[in-house]
Design a protein around this motif. Structure first.
Motif, PDB file in Angstrom:
ATOM      1  N   ALA A 197       0.836  -1.202   0.000  1.00  0.00           N
ATOM      2  CA  ALA A 197       0.000   0.000   0.000  1.00  0.00           C
ATOM      3  C   ALA A 197       0.868   1.248   0.000  1.00  0.00           C
ATOM      4  N   GLU A 198       1.867   1.283   0.863  1.00  0.00           N
ATOM      5  CA  GLU A 198       2.759   2.443   0.930  1.00  0.00           C
ATOM      6  C   GLU A 198       3.484   2.653  -0.391  1.00  0.00           C
ATOM      7  N   ALA A 199       3.969   1.569  -1.002  1.00  0.00           N
ATOM      8  CA  ALA A 199       4.688   1.678  -2.271  1.00  0.00           C
ATOM      9  C   ALA A 199       3.787   2.195  -3.388  1.00  0.00           C
ATOM     10  N   ALA A 200       2.496   1.887  -3.293  1.00  0.00           N
ATOM     11  CA  ALA A 200       1.542   2.338  -4.313  1.00  0.00           C
ATOM     12  C   ALA A 200       1.054   3.758  -4.057  1.00  0.00           C
ATOM     13  N   GLY A 201       1.309   4.295  -2.875  1.00  0.00           N
ATOM     14  CA  GLY A 201       0.773   5.608  -2.523  1.00  0.00           C
ATOM     15  C   GLY A 201      -0.641   5.536  -1.987  1.00  0.00           C
ATOM     16  N   SER A 202      -1.029   4.366  -1.491  1.00  0.00           N
ATOM     17  CA  SER A 202      -2.352   4.140  -0.913  1.00  0.00           C
ATOM     18  C   SER A 202      -2.235   4.079   0.608  1.00  0.00           C
ATOM     19  N   ARG A 203      -3.352   4.137   1.258  1.00  0.00           N
ATOM     20  CA  ARG A 203      -3.383   4.008   2.718  1.00  0.00           C
ATOM     21  C   ARG A 203      -3.409   2.519   3.063  1.00  0.00           C
ATOM     22  N   GLY A 204      -2.531   2.076   3.948  1.00  0.00           N
ATOM     23  CA  GLY A 204      -2.490   0.679   4.373  1.00  0.00           C
ATOM     24  C   GLY A 204      -2.966   0.538   5.803  1.00  0.00           C
ATOM     25  N   VAL A 205      -3.754  -0.502   6.047  1.00  0.00           N
ATOM     26  CA  VAL A 205      -4.201  -0.809   7.405  1.00  0.00           C
ATOM     27  C   VAL A 205      -3.886  -2.275   7.671  1.00  0.00           C
ATOM     28  N   LEU A 206      -3.218  -2.528   8.779  1.00  0.00           N
ATOM     29  CA  LEU A 206      -2.872  -3.884   9.199  1.00  0.00           C
ATOM     30  C   LEU A 206      -3.911  -4.378  10.189  1.00  0.00           C
ATOM     31  N   VAL A 207      -4.461  -5.557   9.917  1.00  0.00           N
ATOM     32  CA  VAL A 207      -5.367  -6.235  10.849  1.00  0.00           C
ATOM     33  C   VAL A 207      -4.650  -7.530  11.241  1.00  0.00           C
ATOM     34  N   PRO A 208      -3.921  -7.491  12.351  1.00  0.00           N
ATOM     35  CA  PRO A 208      -3.083  -8.635  12.714  1.00  0.00           C
ATOM     36  C   PRO A 208      -3.882  -9.895  13.055  1.00  0.00           C
ATOM     37  N   THR A 209      -3.257 -11.013  12.803  1.00  0.00           N
ATOM     38  CA  THR A 209      -3.751 -12.330  13.208  1.00  0.00           C
ATOM     39  C   THR A 209      -2.631 -12.973  14.025  1.00  0.00           C
ATOM     40  N   PRO A 210      -2.827 -14.162  14.555  1.00  0.00           N
ATOM     41  CA  PRO A 210      -1.747 -14.801  15.320  1.00  0.00           C
ATOM     42  C   PRO A 210      -0.443 -15.003  14.536  1.00  0.00           C
ATOM     43  N   VAL A 211      -0.492 -15.022  13.200  1.00  0.00           N
ATOM     44  CA  VAL A 211       0.737 -15.209  12.423  1.00  0.00           C
ATOM     45  C   VAL A 211       1.454 -13.895  12.125  1.00  0.00           C
ATOM     46  N   THR A 212       0.825 -12.763  12.414  1.00  0.00           N
ATOM     47  CA  THR A 212       1.455 -11.469  12.180  1.00  0.00           C
ATOM     48  C   THR A 212       2.571 -11.265  13.203  1.00  0.00           C
TER      49      THR A 212
END
Length: 187
Positions: free
Chosen positions: A137-152
């Motif tokens: 998302a950052e590389a594209a110039g978009s807003r990124g949101v992380l929704v963590p799971t146990p593997v994050t």
């Protein structure tokens, strides 16, 4: 966690596995698809607001010979049966060592999805469950949101500019006025 609407939001793009549906590694079986909490409610809210939706997913199982394109498409159809229609779909079949421009964390899938939707990348957000999703998302110039799971990994959570506990909370960060995840059932 930050709190502010994203007024120019015209599309929300999602990672598939671990974000919209539970992650089943190299899943080629539509019967194994189970949706994540708040996925249905989040998508209903976006569609009600006229915000485009899409799914962009690395599918290296194809490049590894563990999945066929047809199996990935069958799983994608099942996701759409459960969650409704998406405006754009894309997946990268390549391995990391292939050096393609579509495999996340490269921005190719986000850029292409925005082009297909007729919007700029700054008008889109991408929600995913691991660091490469936010990096794309950052590389594209978009807003990124992380929704963590146990593997994050903890380092991915610490590095993400926006983190949400679940998809409903991710929309609270993106929408103006905010989406109230508390009103959803979380199914």
């Amino acid at each position: 966690m930050e709190r502010s609407g994203f007024p120019s939001l015209r599309a929300v793009l999602f990672d598939r596995d671990g974000t919209l549906v539970h992650d089943v590694p190299y899943n080629g079986d539509p019967a194994r698809v189970r949706i994540m909490p708040y996925a249905r409610e989040a998508l209903q809210e976006l569609r009600a607001r006229g915000i485009a939706t899409g799914v962009l997913s690395n599918q290296s199982g194809i490049g590894r010979g563990l999945l066929t394109v047809e199996e990935v498409c069958a799983v994608n159809r099942r996701v759409e049966e459960l969650l409704g229609p998406f405006d754009v779909w894309d997946f990268c079949p390549h391995l990391a060592e292939d050096g393609c421009s579509c495999r996340k964390p490269a921005p190719g899938m986000i850029v292409n999805a925005c082009r297909r939707l007729g919007i700029g990348t700054a008008d889109a957000a991408y929600i995913g469950d691991i660091g490469i999703d936010v990096a794309a998302a950052e590389a594209a110039g978009s807003r990124g949101v992380l929704v963590p799971t146990p593997v994050t990994r903890a380092a991915e959570v610490a590095a993400a500019p926006s983190v949400a506990a679940h998809l409903g909370a991710a929309l609270e960060l993106l929408l103006d006025p905010p989406f109230s995840a508390l009103s959803g059932t979380g199914s």
